[in-house]
Each structure stands twice: as structure tokens, then as C-alpha cells.
Write a protein that holds these residues in place. Sequence first.
Motif, PDB file in Angstrom:
ATOM      1  N   PRO A  61      -2.205  -5.311  -1.998  1.00 56.57           N
ATOM      2  CA  PRO A  61      -1.674  -6.284  -2.961  1.00 56.57           C
ATOM      3  C   PRO A  61      -1.689  -5.749  -4.392  1.00 56.57           C
ATOM      4  O   PRO A  61      -2.729  -5.318  -4.879  1.00 56.57           O
ATOM      5  CB  PRO A  61      -2.641  -7.479  -2.817  1.00 56.57           C
ATOM      6  CG  PRO A  61      -3.920  -6.884  -2.342  1.00 56.57           C
ATOM      7  CD  PRO A  61      -3.546  -5.685  -1.502  1.00 56.57           C
ATOM      8  N   LEU A  62      -0.517  -5.771  -5.042  1.00 60.22           N
ATOM      9  CA  LEU A  62      -0.426  -5.346  -6.443  1.00 60.22           C
ATOM     10  C   LEU A  62      -0.628  -6.600  -7.296  1.00 60.22           C
ATOM     11  O   LEU A  62       0.321  -7.231  -7.757  1.00 60.22           O
ATOM     12  CB  LEU A  62       0.925  -4.671  -6.697  1.00 60.22           C
ATOM     13  CG  LEU A  62       1.100  -3.373  -5.907  1.00 60.22           C
ATOM     14  CD1 LEU A  62       2.549  -2.910  -5.917  1.00 60.22           C
ATOM     15  CD2 LEU A  62       0.188  -2.275  -6.438  1.00 60.22           C
ATOM     16  N   VAL A  63      -1.889  -6.941  -7.488  1.00 60.55           N
ATOM     17  CA  VAL A  63      -2.239  -8.276  -7.993  1.00 60.55           C
ATOM     18  C   VAL A  63      -1.841  -8.506  -9.453  1.00 60.55           C
ATOM     19  O   VAL A  63      -1.626  -9.651  -9.852  1.00 60.55           O
ATOM     20  CB  VAL A  63      -3.749  -8.555  -7.816  1.00 60.55           C
ATOM     21  CG1 VAL A  63      -4.095  -8.592  -6.339  1.00 60.55           C
ATOM     22  CG2 VAL A  63      -4.600  -7.502  -8.516  1.00 60.55           C
ATOM     23  N   GLU A  64      -1.756  -7.431 -10.243  1.00 52.84           N
ATOM     24  CA  GLU A  64      -1.384  -7.624 -11.646  1.00 52.84           C
ATOM     25  C   GLU A  64       0.072  -8.076 -11.758  1.00 52.84           C
ATOM     26  O   GLU A  64       0.460  -8.731 -12.703  1.00 52.84           O
ATOM     27  CB  GLU A  64      -1.562  -6.315 -12.432  1.00 52.84           C
ATOM     28  CG  GLU A  64      -2.988  -5.818 -12.484  1.00 52.84           C
ATOM     29  CD  GLU A  64      -3.861  -6.636 -13.435  1.00 52.84           C
ATOM     30  OE1 GLU A  64      -3.314  -7.462 -14.196  1.00 52.84           O
ATOM     31  OE2 GLU A  64      -5.088  -6.455 -13.401  1.00 52.84           O
ATOM     32  N   MET A  65       0.859  -7.667 -10.791  1.00 53.29           N
ATOM     33  CA  MET A  65       2.282  -7.981 -10.794  1.00 53.29           C
ATOM     34  C   MET A  65       2.587  -9.174  -9.911  1.00 53.29           C
ATOM     35  O   MET A  65       3.518  -9.931 -10.156  1.00 53.29           O
ATOM     36  CB  MET A  65       3.005  -6.755 -10.253  1.00 53.29           C
ATOM     37  CG  MET A  65       4.430  -6.597 -10.630  1.00 53.29           C
ATOM     38  SD  MET A  65       4.978  -5.030  -9.939  1.00 53.29           S
ATOM     39  CE  MET A  65       3.518  -4.029 -10.152  1.00 53.29           C
ATOM     40  N   HIS A  66       1.800  -9.311  -8.844  1.00 50.14           N
ATOM     41  CA  HIS A  66       2.045 -10.328  -7.822  1.00 50.14           C
ATOM     42  C   HIS A  66       0.792 -11.186  -7.639  1.00 50.14           C
ATOM     43  O   HIS A  66      -0.005 -10.937  -6.743  1.00 50.14           O
ATOM     44  CB  HIS A  66       2.398  -9.652  -6.494  1.00 50.14           C
ATOM     45  CG  HIS A  66       3.642  -8.835  -6.536  1.00 50.14           C
ATOM     46  ND1 HIS A  66       3.801  -7.676  -5.801  1.00 50.14           N
ATOM     47  CD2 HIS A  66       4.791  -9.003  -7.225  1.00 50.14           C
ATOM     48  CE1 HIS A  66       5.004  -7.177  -6.046  1.00 50.14           C
ATOM     49  NE2 HIS A  66       5.613  -7.962  -6.904  1.00 50.14           N
TER      50      HIS A  66
ATOM     51  N   CYS B  47       8.915  -2.527  -8.104  1.00 52.37           N
ATOM     52  CA  CYS B  47       7.663  -3.273  -8.229  1.00 52.37           C
ATOM     53  C   CYS B  47       6.498  -2.350  -8.463  1.00 52.37           C
ATOM     54  O   CYS B  47       5.538  -2.699  -9.126  1.00 52.37           O
ATOM     55  CB  CYS B  47       7.330  -4.003  -6.944  1.00 52.37           C
ATOM     56  SG  CYS B  47       8.330  -5.400  -6.636  1.00 52.37           S
ATOM     57  N   SER B  52       2.278   1.039 -12.923  1.00 50.14           N
ATOM     58  CA  SER B  52       1.748  -0.193 -12.328  1.00 50.14           C
ATOM     59  C   SER B  52       0.727   0.130 -11.243  1.00 50.14           C
ATOM     60  O   SER B  52      -0.291  -0.556 -11.112  1.00 50.14           O
ATOM     61  CB  SER B  52       2.882  -1.028 -11.724  1.00 50.14           C
ATOM     62  OG  SER B  52       3.767  -1.415 -12.730  1.00 50.14           O
ATOM     63  N   ASN B  55      -2.472   1.104 -12.850  1.00 48.00           N
ATOM     64  CA  ASN B  55      -3.122  -0.080 -13.399  1.00 48.00           C
ATOM     65  C   ASN B  55      -4.079  -0.689 -12.371  1.00 48.00           C
ATOM     66  O   ASN B  55      -5.147  -1.176 -12.712  1.00 48.00           O
ATOM     67  CB  ASN B  55      -2.016  -1.082 -13.750  1.00 48.00           C
ATOM     68  CG  ASN B  55      -2.462  -2.154 -14.707  1.00 48.00           C
ATOM     69  OD1 ASN B  55      -3.306  -1.901 -15.569  1.00 48.00           O
ATOM     70  ND2 ASN B  55      -1.921  -3.333 -14.552  1.00 48.00           N
ATOM     71  N   HIS B  56      -3.693  -0.628 -11.106  1.00 41.65           N
ATOM     72  CA  HIS B  56      -4.522  -1.191 -10.040  1.00 41.65           C
ATOM     73  C   HIS B  56      -5.638  -0.246  -9.616  1.00 41.65           C
ATOM     74  O   HIS B  56      -6.582  -0.653  -8.964  1.00 41.65           O
ATOM     75  CB  HIS B  56      -3.653  -1.545  -8.830  1.00 41.65           C
ATOM     76  CG  HIS B  56      -2.729  -2.691  -9.083  1.00 41.65           C
ATOM     77  ND1 HIS B  56      -1.507  -2.552  -9.684  1.00 41.65           N
ATOM     78  CD2 HIS B  56      -2.867  -4.026  -8.841  1.00 41.65           C
ATOM     79  CE1 HIS B  56      -0.918  -3.728  -9.792  1.00 41.65           C
ATOM     80  NE2 HIS B  56      -1.719  -4.645  -9.296  1.00 41.65           N
ATOM     81  N   ASP B  85       4.640  -6.691 -20.196  1.00 41.54           N
ATOM     82  CA  ASP B  85       5.381  -7.167 -19.023  1.00 41.54           C
ATOM     83  C   ASP B  85       4.650  -6.845 -17.729  1.00 41.54           C
ATOM     84  O   ASP B  85       4.617  -7.638 -16.793  1.00 41.54           O
ATOM     85  CB  ASP B  85       6.768  -6.531 -19.002  1.00 41.54           C
ATOM     86  CG  ASP B  85       7.629  -7.066 -17.869  1.00 41.54           C
ATOM     87  OD1 ASP B  85       8.115  -8.205 -18.005  1.00 41.54           O
ATOM     88  OD2 ASP B  85       7.791  -6.364 -16.848  1.00 41.54           O
ATOM     89  N   ARG B  86       4.047  -5.646 -17.657  1.00 38.93           N
ATOM     90  CA  ARG B  86       3.394  -5.212 -16.420  1.00 38.93           C
ATOM     91  C   ARG B  86       1.892  -5.467 -16.435  1.00 38.93           C
ATOM     92  O   ARG B  86       1.185  -5.031 -15.533  1.00 38.93           O
ATOM     93  CB  ARG B  86       3.653  -3.708 -16.184  1.00 38.93           C
ATOM     94  CG  ARG B  86       5.127  -3.323 -16.133  1.00 38.93           C
ATOM     95  CD  ARG B  86       5.793  -3.793 -14.856  1.00 38.93           C
ATOM     96  NE  ARG B  86       7.243  -3.801 -14.983  1.00 38.93           N
ATOM     97  CZ  ARG B  86       8.059  -2.854 -14.510  1.00 38.93           C
ATOM     98  NH1 ARG B  86       7.570  -1.820 -13.882  1.00 38.93           N
ATOM     99  NH2 ARG B  86       9.354  -2.946 -14.666  1.00 38.93           N
ATOM    100  N   ASN B  87       1.388  -6.108 -17.497  1.00 41.39           N
ATOM    101  CA  ASN B  87      -0.048  -6.395 -17.570  1.00 41.39           C
ATOM    102  C   ASN B  87      -0.899  -5.134 -17.545  1.00 41.39           C
ATOM    103  O   ASN B  87      -1.951  -5.113 -16.903  1.00 41.39           O
ATOM    104  CB  ASN B  87      -0.473  -7.252 -16.374  1.00 41.39           C
ATOM    105  CG  ASN B  87      -0.584  -8.697 -16.746  1.00 41.39           C
ATOM    106  OD1 ASN B  87      -0.657  -9.016 -17.934  1.00 41.39           O
ATOM    107  ND2 ASN B  87      -0.608  -9.551 -15.745  1.00 41.39           N
ATOM    108  N   HIS B  89      -3.533  -2.329 -18.370  1.00 35.74           N
ATOM    109  CA  HIS B  89      -4.840  -2.378 -19.027  1.00 35.74           C
ATOM    110  C   HIS B  89      -5.288  -0.996 -19.504  1.00 35.74           C
ATOM    111  O   HIS B  89      -6.464  -0.697 -19.538  1.00 35.74           O
ATOM    112  CB  HIS B  89      -5.883  -2.947 -18.067  1.00 35.74           C
ATOM    113  CG  HIS B  89      -5.537  -4.317 -17.578  1.00 35.74           C
ATOM    114  ND1 HIS B  89      -5.407  -5.399 -18.431  1.00 35.74           N
ATOM    115  CD2 HIS B  89      -5.272  -4.793 -16.343  1.00 35.74           C
ATOM    116  CE1 HIS B  89      -5.094  -6.474 -17.741  1.00 35.74           C
ATOM    117  NE2 HIS B  89      -4.997  -6.127 -16.471  1.00 35.74           N
TER     118      HIS B  89
END
Lengths: 212, 170
Positions: A61-66, B47, B52, B55-56, B85-87, B89
Motif C-alpha cells: 500500500p502506497l499510503v501517502e498517496m492512497h 501512481c 513517491s 517517500n514510503h 501534491d505527493r506528500n 517528507h
Amino acid sequence: MARLRIPVTSADHVIGNDDAPVTLVEYGDYQCPYCGAAHPIVKQILARHGNNLRFVFRHFPLVEMHPLAEPAAETAEFADSHEQFWQMHDAIYTNQRSLSIALLIALAANLDLSTIELRDALASHRFLPKIQADFAGGVRSGVNGTPTFFINGVRFDRPLGAAGLPAAIDATLQDRGVATEANPPRNVTVLVQDGLPPDRRPGGQMFQQRRG
Amino acid sequence: MAVILPKGTKAPDFTLPVTPDQSLSLHEFAGRRVILAFYPADWSPVCSDQMSLYNHVLPEFRRHGAELLGISVDGAWCHQAFARDRNLHFALLSDFEPKGAVSRSYGAYRNQDGFSERALFVIDEHGTIVWSYLSPIAVNPGADGILDALETLPPLEKNDGTAKNPSHVG
């Protein structure tokens, strides 16, 4: 070439036999539209190859986006604790466009699961460690987005994405000397348009009853 | 494809805008580990673009004592909008003026296109490049190579003098 580093075990969500010549592993996100688009393709592949294919789904899960990807994954794990993982998995992807917490609760009700128990599980993040473990393992295997597929442990990197999967699976089976046409398909519904019968769809009769 | 700076090279210092009114220098990270991720442009239409994904994976990088910096030729305002937009960090640095100068100093600039390569560098606490990787421009390189490189490094001495062993955390 990225390779799957976390072997498939009994802790995984698996469809098919352990001795199938091809194992397809998907790292997916329930709120990712590309994963939603891949879902019917995977169902078709499963229907076509029967016992020659083993399919494994892991969470990424790409939680920051979803923001709904994580509760959705937790809901699938909750259903798994009642041995209904794949029913919930299919129901979430089939209804992905209307994904919400209310929908997850409704889908649980439709599977005759306790919605109170689900709310508790979501609030306490009871199933989050398993989801995070899937994610961490995916990163180490070179999962670089969703969905990412591994065919017999090798990352599937094609510009067509999931649309190129059926041909790649066929080629892998041929390499293994398996005549794909000769094998009767497993009894799987092909091209699922909607995992719920009409009266159980959100807005349908059953949905209204259970909600009240 | 460009020839990027290899393992064992001293990482060239730089100062770049990190917001429209602030800048950041590599030497500010002395004593800490840094991951530099050069990438072509903000706003990839998928996505799960490279930034992104990172980021995770940030908590994993930080468990290994490493800070992540993204670098492209996009302007600071563009980075700000993209990060919001993409949060994101982590910091995005703007290699905007003179255009691509820092990317060039790492061998990670595409003259024919006018933007940075998709190149990764892991820099140790002494400012030396300990791992570098140039990815085909269309392929998101993922994070596994970075984590593998971080795991080969000895435990980082913390300020309080105790050594931490990241591979045994979590």
C-alpha cells in the motif's frame, strides 16, 4: 534483474498448488487504479491455466498517496482471519471506484463477517504488522511501484504492464514443457464485472438491510 | 549514457535551493549518511513514481542512518508544488541555475535532453561515495540497491558514543 527475495510460504495468500510449474506473485495496492485494471487480467490467467499456475498476493500500500489502501488491506486480512481473503480481495477490486471505509464495512457485512469486529480491527491496526512486513519484503525484492509481478521469482518488467502477463505466463509454461491448451481450466469465473449479486451491491436491497 | 562518479570518489560539495528562499549544502550532512537521487523531472504521470516510492521507504533509510535528497533541474516552486501534491517528507533540491551544474559534477546529466539522469549515490559519513548506480532513464530503479549498499556499511557511531546496528532494529 530484480528477484523475489521473500519465498512463498504458508503465511502467504495463495491460490493453486505448491507444485505448479509457474508461480505468479503480485505486490498490489487496493486503491491503485493500475492494480484494479490488472485484477481481471489475473483472474483470466487463473481461469486459463488451472493447476499449472500458483498465484500469490502480497500487500504494497502506497499510503501517502492512497489513504484507503491500508484500511482496505487490513480489511482483506480481517477477512482472511475468517478464511475469506479472496472473497474480500475480489470484492474490493471489483468495487474499487467507490472505495471508502463505509464500503469496506458493507463488503464485510455482505460476507457475513462481524462489522463490529472489523471496526475494532481497523481501529487497533491489528493486521497492520503483516501488511508492513509484506511492504518491507517487497522493497527488498525491488518492487518499484504497483502492481509489480514476479514470474517464478523474476520481476516482470514490460512496458505493457499487466496486459503483457498472459503472453509471459504462456512463454514460461512452454519453457517448462507444459502444453497449456491440454489442461482443463480451473472453475474460476472469467471477467468478473462485479463481485456482488445485484441485491448485495451498495445501494441494493441487501446493502440497505444490513446497514440499518 | 553518462559515466557517473564511481564508488570511492569524494562526493563533490554543492549548495542548492531547497525551497524558494532556503538552500542546503552537502557539507551540512558531514558525519551523516546521505542518499542522492538524481531524477529527470517532477510530475511523472504514474501512481508510484520513484520519489513517491522513496517517500514510503524513508523510515527504512533513516533506520540505516541515511538522509535522502532528491535532485532535478525543476525550479524550487515546482518542487514545492510536487512535494505538496505527493506528500513527500524529504527535501527536493533544485539544480536549476546554472542549469544541471551539480548533476554534471556527478556525471548524471543528459546533455541531449537537458535534464538529470536517473542516478543514485550513497555517500558515507566521511563524504565519500560508497555506491552509485545509473538506471535506464525509463526504469524506476526501486530502493533495493540503496538498502543493499547501506547494509554493507559498518554501524554508524551515534553522538552519544554507542554504536547502533541497523540490521538488528525492527
